[in-house]
Design an enzyme around this catalytic site. Structure first.
Site, PDB file in Angstrom:
ATOM      1  N   LYS A 121       0.816  -1.215   0.000  1.00 20.31           N
ATOM      2  CA  LYS A 121       0.000   0.000   0.000  1.00 20.31           C
ATOM      3  C   LYS A 121       0.846   1.260   0.000  1.00 20.31           C
ATOM      4  O   LYS A 121       0.432   2.284  -0.538  1.00 20.31           O
ATOM      5  CB  LYS A 121      -0.907   0.033   1.235  1.00 20.31           C
ATOM      6  CG  LYS A 121      -2.144  -0.836   1.125  1.00 20.31           C
ATOM      7  CD  LYS A 121      -3.199  -0.363   2.121  1.00 20.31           C
ATOM      8  CE  LYS A 121      -4.355  -1.334   2.230  1.00 20.31           C
ATOM      9  NZ  LYS A 121      -5.281  -0.971   3.303  1.00 20.31           N
ATOM     10  N   LYS A 205      -7.072 -10.705  -7.923  1.00 19.78           N
ATOM     11  CA  LYS A 205      -8.258 -10.625  -7.073  1.00 19.78           C
ATOM     12  C   LYS A 205      -9.278  -9.629  -7.628  1.00 19.78           C
ATOM     13  O   LYS A 205      -8.873  -8.590  -8.163  1.00 19.78           O
ATOM     14  CB  LYS A 205      -7.840 -10.122  -5.677  1.00 19.78           C
ATOM     15  CG  LYS A 205      -8.089 -11.127  -4.576  1.00 19.78           C
ATOM     16  CD  LYS A 205      -7.690 -10.574  -3.236  1.00 19.78           C
ATOM     17  CE  LYS A 205      -8.873 -10.048  -2.466  1.00 19.78           C
ATOM     18  NZ  LYS A 205      -8.601  -9.783  -1.049  1.00 19.78           N
ATOM     19  N   LYS A 208     -11.948  -3.327  -6.081  1.00 12.88           N
ATOM     20  CA  LYS A 208     -12.664  -2.076  -6.365  1.00 12.88           C
ATOM     21  C   LYS A 208     -11.759  -1.084  -7.091  1.00 12.88           C
ATOM     22  O   LYS A 208     -12.236  -0.138  -7.701  1.00 12.88           O
ATOM     23  CB  LYS A 208     -13.207  -1.468  -5.087  1.00 12.88           C
ATOM     24  CG  LYS A 208     -12.125  -1.089  -4.117  1.00 12.88           C
ATOM     25  CD  LYS A 208     -12.666  -0.276  -2.964  1.00 12.88           C
ATOM     26  CE  LYS A 208     -11.520   0.108  -2.059  1.00 12.88           C
ATOM     27  NZ  LYS A 208     -11.581  -0.502  -0.752  1.00 12.88           N
TER      28      LYS A 208
END
Ligand code: TRP
Length: 344
Positions: A121, A205, A208
């Site tokens: 991240k 995966k 969003k």
């Protein structure tokens, strides 16, 4: 090594979902549906909208409360009953942050430096990420342990964070000479739907943040959109539906569609192959589209109904906060005594 086997407090489930962005089928099958299934199976459960985690990256203050209500609405629309489970907002239970601070003083820098999610991240510019983003997994440990939760339904990607929670629990128990104070929380990961992949790339995966809108089914998509996305989903050039579980090997997109079908129908990959093995995708995809639409439509409708008048959501969250606070208060009081803080 662990004191797991001797912890004899009640079995209790806790999980959290961040109030960021639209929910998709992966969130539904990997989390929301699992929560509801656990509730049906009789588990005591706490389900938390983790707004404190959300602000580890910038959020718009004008939107955060509504994003929080959306997740709560999705939990309720998926079938969680606020009278049976505890549905609440993380920041409405102050004990999470208090315990997180104490855990900050128990966890070691070296443990956090190993966390792959922080590395992913924060990217190349870790120096510029918030201290909160680095500390994220410590707060997660506090979420779980402030209720002495014993089981945590999470995706594969959260395994490392859960391992950290176990280490923090053990070290706290040792450091303060309080054997069995905290349990060693166990993951609940298995089962179909544990890992839903992109409809356009079976090795990624469902996410969003994928720029390809066709890669995911959003919980708010209408029936036509859902059907269209499934019919357009990627398969491969290896012919029809596999005739055995082994034959799914090397066909990630096909395996993903079979997994989605199994998870929605509440059955296994084997059973889906038993029904559709050897048939063409012209048969399987429309069947999957029907199943998805029929399964999701009532949930979407209920979510829309709840969000049209948030008073019902707010009432559930106020009640959830009361129940969660009532559980956390005596535990944080015990922690304060164990650490040796002044009290009269
Ligand atoms: N980190 C989790 C996720 O991104 C969310 C989360 C926060 C959580 N606190 C938790 C999950 C406690 C389980 C238990 O999915």
């Amino acid at each position: 090594m662990t004191d797991q086997s001797t912890y004899n407090g009640p079995q209790r489930v806790l999980s959290g979902i961040q109030p960021t962005g639209n929910l998709h089928l992966g969130n539904y099958l990997g989390a929301l549906k699992k929560f509801t299934d656990l509730e049906t199976a009789g588990w005591e459960g706490l389900y938390c909208v983790v707004d404190l985690h959300a602000i580890t990256v910038p959020q718009d203050p004008a939107l955060l409360a509504d994003q929080t209500r959306q997740i709560a609405a999705a939990m309720m629309a998926s079938g969680l009953d606020p009278d049976k489970s505890t549905i609440f907002v993380q920041s409405s239970v102050r004990a999470h942050t208090e315990l997180a601070w104490i855990f900050n003083c128990v966890a070691r820098m070296g443990w956090l430096e190993k966390m792959t999610q922080f590395k992913d991240k924060s990217g190349k510019d870790a120096e510029r990420s918030s201290v909160g983003l680095f500390d994220y997994p410590v707060l997660q440990a506090a979420d779980i342990l402030v209720y002495k939760a014993t089981h945590v339904p999470v995706g594969e990607d959260q395994k490392q964070h859960l391992e950290l929670s176990r280490n923090i629990a053990s070290r706290f128990n040792q450091q303060f000479n309080a054997p069995n104070f905290f349990p060693q929380p166990e993951p609940l990961i298995e089962g179909p739907g544990a890992r839903i992949m992109s409809l356009k790339d079976g090795t990624k995966k469902m996410s969003k943040s994928d720029p390809a809108e066709n890669s995911r089914i959003n919980l708010i998509d209408d029936a036509d959109t859902i059907a269209r996305k499934i019919k357009k989903s990627k398969t491969d050039t290896q012919g029809d539906m596999p005739e055995s579980v082994e034959a799914m090997e090397g066909r990630p997109e096909v395996a993903n569609l079979i997994g989605i079908y199994a998870a929605l129908a509440g059955t296994s990959d084997e059973a889906v192959i038993g029904e559709f093995g050897g048939k063409g995708f012209g048969t399987f995809k429309p069947a999957l589209a029907d199943l998805a639409v029929n399964h999701l439509a009532p949930i979407t409708d209920e979510m829309r109904r709840l969000l049209a008048d948030p008073a019902e959501i707010d009432r559930a969250l106020v009640k959830g906060a009361e129940k969660a606070n009532a559980l956390a208060e005596p535990i944080i009081e015990d922690v304060r005594k164990t650490v040796g803080f002044w009290q009269v």
